[in-house]
Enzyme design. Structure first.
Site, short mmCIF file in Angstrom:
data_model
loop_
_atom_site.label_atom_id
_atom_site.label_comp_id
_atom_site.label_asym_id
_atom_site.label_seq_id
_atom_site.Cartn_x
_atom_site.Cartn_y
_atom_site.Cartn_z
N LYS A 18 -7.35 1.79 25.73
CA LYS A 18 -7.49 1.82 24.27
C LYS A 18 -8.89 1.36 23.87
CE LYS A 18 -6.07 -0.82 20.26
NZ LYS A 18 -5.47 0.21 19.43
N TRP A 575 12.35 1.22 17.14
CA TRP A 575 11.05 0.78 17.65
C TRP A 575 11.13 -0.59 18.31
CZ3 TRP A 575 7.32 2.77 13.24
CH2 TRP A 575 7.35 4.17 13.25
N ASP A 613 10.95 1.92 4.69
CA ASP A 613 10.42 2.96 5.58
C ASP A 613 11.41 3.32 6.67
OD1 ASP A 613 7.85 3.14 4.42
OD2 ASP A 613 7.24 1.28 5.41
N HIS A 708 -4.09 10.31 10.24
CA HIS A 708 -4.28 10.04 11.67
C HIS A 708 -5.65 10.51 12.15
CE1 HIS A 708 0.06 9.98 11.04
NE2 HIS A 708 0.05 9.03 11.93
N CYS A 740 0.76 8.91 5.51
CA CYS A 740 1.32 7.72 6.15
C CYS A 740 0.44 6.53 5.73
CB CYS A 740 1.32 7.93 7.67
SG CYS A 740 2.37 6.75 8.52
#
Ligand code: MET
Length: 768
Positions: A18, A575, A613, A708, A740
């Site tokens: 990352k 999640w 959400d 995104h 989003c």
């Protein structure tokens, strides 16, 4: 016994990938440094698995962004619009690759990213291949061969992993009508054969083809494509040993097809579908080896050796030891890297830690199961088995898990608890009067940029370098600035920005009972984005209000409405790593009650608009359609329980991203949120079709730009999208918002984009 690993996390236990990717995108490191990071991670993973004694070590499971995109690049499935990225010679293959993943806005080029969607029912997102009629494929990159050779240079013989041709096609999307992508199989297969040729020439022996679609409903054409593909491979490469890997569900009606493929090994998932073992053993032909997916690649609980060994034993009795392999249920990319890094006893108590296994430990479990099964009487096996029994017993008998009052409250839920007081048709009138919003009201999905600075405050606070007061003041200032910014540019329904939150699930989990946390339990979500799912180990309840403080603070700063912001029960469940000692539905209902308590408290504190959400509703769908309804029943009920404690004039919003809604629109409508905001821009409002066809009665905010991607959209693009939306949904039902939350974006992009968005809404108001 032979042991098999289907794939290993590639983010690096310290999230090295990352960091390297993001530095590369920011122009801070060279491509060489990035490539070297990849090499180091691969070497580390291979050596780790080798040292643990895994027989079949995967290669080509590494990816700089996404393995499906890797395949698109290998096969030259590169949409026309990206060709310019490398035409001028300045950019390399990797830049083209990242452009496809993230969009490209440089040197006068302005290209949108490819669509992204969820990988089956996981929270991993892949880049959707784009297909055209008569599309030709050609070998563009030889990644799978290169990585095999790279391992070889390190002295390792790996098992290259490829997404099987049928699954690759099915993962994609037709970009024009009049054909089905499976018809491209004849064009695609030669590229696979070319890659196999390269692998064989380099002395690869075993090749794993992932065909997860074999665990889904397939049409006849798709089933014949599977047979055709593996027959062709067999014909061309009679000596290569092919493993077909299935996972995430049972083979079901594809069982005959799967076991009769002319391949050496079939892998089945016995965590998701333990019952299929019998059926497979009953029908398996003599020449097929079975890879038993026993160690859960999707969860963090320690394997129950007694249970796994009984499955292994059953298989050995029927097939003999040589034809049984021990494996993870699927690739381990859905598990965090290494439990050994969890040394903080405050977040993860030694008692709970004792119940867990991450990827490295799972590899050890696979290896241990192999050893115990091979030599059950050896001292080493007995010790491994006994240690596992102790851990299992510790969890079964722990006092931490059950709360009778929570279980009683779940049992006492009534029908009224899952219904708003009045139907939407009445609520909407009451809310219109109470809220007094313009047509095309503008809002955002909740989060504003989580800058390095904001994250550094949290890190310093956690280290004790900032006091609670100092930290709170910083968060308060950031929130206030964000409120002012939204007021200044004319957003109608404001948000507080979520600066106090590390993550939309973790933030709630940290305040709920029944959750535990890791420090390094990162799992890849998409590209360089990782998430750190909490561990739900026991009964869930809410000891105290969780969000009221920051929401009321934000509301106190402005005369405009501020939306309260919560994560819904299904998403918190989806999640998190969920306990496996009771049905998921039960855990979800417990969470729903906790969220309901919070919604009621927000209303009491004067918050009139509350968003719950639920981006993960769709990904929770079972892979087989026959199991959908049961899931949807409890999932929708959980949402309704969380949303139904309020008065009619309180407006409940929900948000979902990356969802196809066509086949679940009835259930989405049944959630009965007053307003739903959805992802729509990457698919050019296509997703709205389902709502239009259904004549969805409630209000809806189709995302008008893609958050995104760093690309800043122009107002005219958004007007165009809104006009498209307006053509199918009445204007009075429409909201204007991004796709989003904005937490991954920079402030400058965010500001520019939102100013454009407000302008687009104004244009729309003038048009009606
Ligand atoms: N409120 C959340 C946010 O804005 C919703 C995210 S959904 C993935 O970040």
């Amino acid at each position: 016994m032979l042991t098999n690993s289907l794939g290993y996390p590639r983010i690096g236990s310290d999230r090295a990938l990352k960091k390297a990717c993001e530095s590369y995108w920011a122009g801070k490191i060279s491509v060489q440094v990035l490539l070297k990071t990849g090499q180091n991670i691969r070497a580390h993973n291979w050596e780790l698995q080798q040292n643990e004694g895994i027989t079949f070590i995967p290669s080509n499971d590494f990816s700089f962004y996404d393995q499906v995109l890797d395949h698109s690049l290998m096969f030259g499935a590169i949409p026309e619009r990206y060709h310019q990225v490398i035409l001028d010679g300045k950019n390399g293959e990797l830049d083209l690759y990242f452009a496809m993943a993230r969009g490209y806005q440089r040197d006068g080029l302005d290209i949108t990213a490819m669509e992204m969607t969820k990988w089956f029912d996981t929270n991993y997102h892949y880049i959707v291949p784009e297909f055209h009629r008569d599309q030709q494929f050609k070998l563009f990159s030889t990644k799978v061969v290169d990585e095999f050779k790279e391992a070889k240079r390190l002295g390792l013989q790996t098992k290259p992993v490829l997404i099987g041709p049928v699954s690759y096609l099915l993962l994609g999307k037709e970009k024009e009508s009049g054909f089905h992508r499976i018809e491209l199989i004849n064009n695609l297969l030669p590229v696979y054969l070319e890659l196999l040729k390269g692998l064989e020439a380099n002395k690869a022996e075993w090749i794993q083809f992932d065909e997860p679609f074999l665990a889904l409903d397939l049409t006849e054409a798709e089933q014949s494509a599977v047979s055709y593909v593996y027959a062709t491979i067999k014909k061309n490469f009679p000596k290569l040993k092919i493993i077909v890997a299935t996972y995430f569900d049972q083979l079901g009606d594809n069982l005959e097809l799967a076991i009769n493929l002319p391949v050496a090994v079939l892998h089945i998932d016995l965590v998701r579908a333990p019952a299929q073992l019998e059926a497979v053993l009953d029908r398996i032909p003599d020449n097929l080896t079975l890879s038993l997916g026993l160690v859960d690649g999707r969860n963090i609980w320690k394997n129950d050796y007694a249970q796994s060994l009984s499955q292994i034993q059953k298989a050995i009795e029927r097939l003999g030891r040589e034809r049984v392999w021990v494996a993870g249920s699927c690739s381990l990319i859905h598990s965090p890297c290494d439990l050994d890094l969890e040394t903080n006893v405050k977040s993860l108590s030694p008692e709970i830690k004792q119940w867990l296994a991450f990827a490295k430990q799972k590899v050890q479990e696979i290896s241990a199961l192999g050893k115990i099964a091979a030599h059950p009487e050896s001292e080493a096996s007995k010790a491994l088995f006994a240690a596992n029994m102790v851990d299992q017993e510790s969890r079964r008998s722990s006092a931490k898990i059950h709360r009778p009052e929570v279980e009683a409250r779940v049992a006492a839920i009534t029908v009224a608890d899952s219904s708003r007081l009045s139907p939407f048709s009445i609520r909407t009138e009451i809310q219109r009067k109470a809220l007094n919003l313009p047509l095309f009201p503008t809002t955002t999905i909740g989060s504003f940029p989580q800058t390095t600075e904001v994250r550094s405050w949290r890190a310093r606070f956690k280290k004790g370098e900032l006091s609670q007061e100092q930290y709170d003041e910083l968060i308060a200032n950031e929130t206030e600035e964000t409120i002012r910014f939204q007021e200044d540019i004319g957003i109608d329904v404001l948000v507080h920005g979520e600066f106090e939150r590390n993550d939309m699930v973790e933030y709630f989990g940290e305040q709920l009972a029944g959750f535990a946390f890791t420090k390094n339990g990162w799992v890849q979500s998409y590209g360089s984005r990782c998430v750190k799912p909490p561990v739900i180990y026991g009964d869930v309840y809410r000891p105290a209000a969780m969000t009221v403080r920051w929401s009321s603070f934000a509301q106190s700063l402005t005369s405009k409405w501020v939306k309260g912001m919560l994560t819904g029960p299904v998403t918190i469940l989806q999640w998190s790593f969920v306990r496996n000692d009771q049905p998921r539905s039960e855990t979800c209902t417990q969470i729903a009650l906790a969220i309901r308590d919070e919604v009621v408290d927000l209303e009491k504190a004067g918050i009139k608009i509350i968003q719950i959400d639920e981006p993960a509703i769709r990904e929770g769908l079972p892979l087989r359609k026959s199991a959908w309804q049961q899931y949807l029943n409890w999932a929708v009920r959980a949402f309704r329980i969380s949303a139904s404690g309020v008065q009619d004039d309180t407006q409940i919003h929900t948000h979902m991203c990356y969802s196809e809604f066509n086949d679940i629109i009835t259930n989405i409508a049944d959630m009965d949120a007053d307003v739903i905001t959805i992802e729509c821009s990457r698919s050019q409002m296509e997703l709205l079709g389902a709502f239009a066809d259904f004549k969805y009665p409630n209000e809806i905010g189709p995302g008008v730009y893609d958050i995104h991607s760093p690309r800043v959209p122009d107002r005219s693009e958004m007007v165009l999208l809104l006009e498209k939306a307006g053509a199918v949904i009445p204007a009075r039902q429409l909201w204007v918002n991004p796709d989003c939350g904005l937490k991954t974006r920079h402030w400058d992009e965010t500001k520019k984009a939102l100013i454009e968005m407000v302008a687009a809404a104004k244009t729309m108001r003038e048009e009606v």
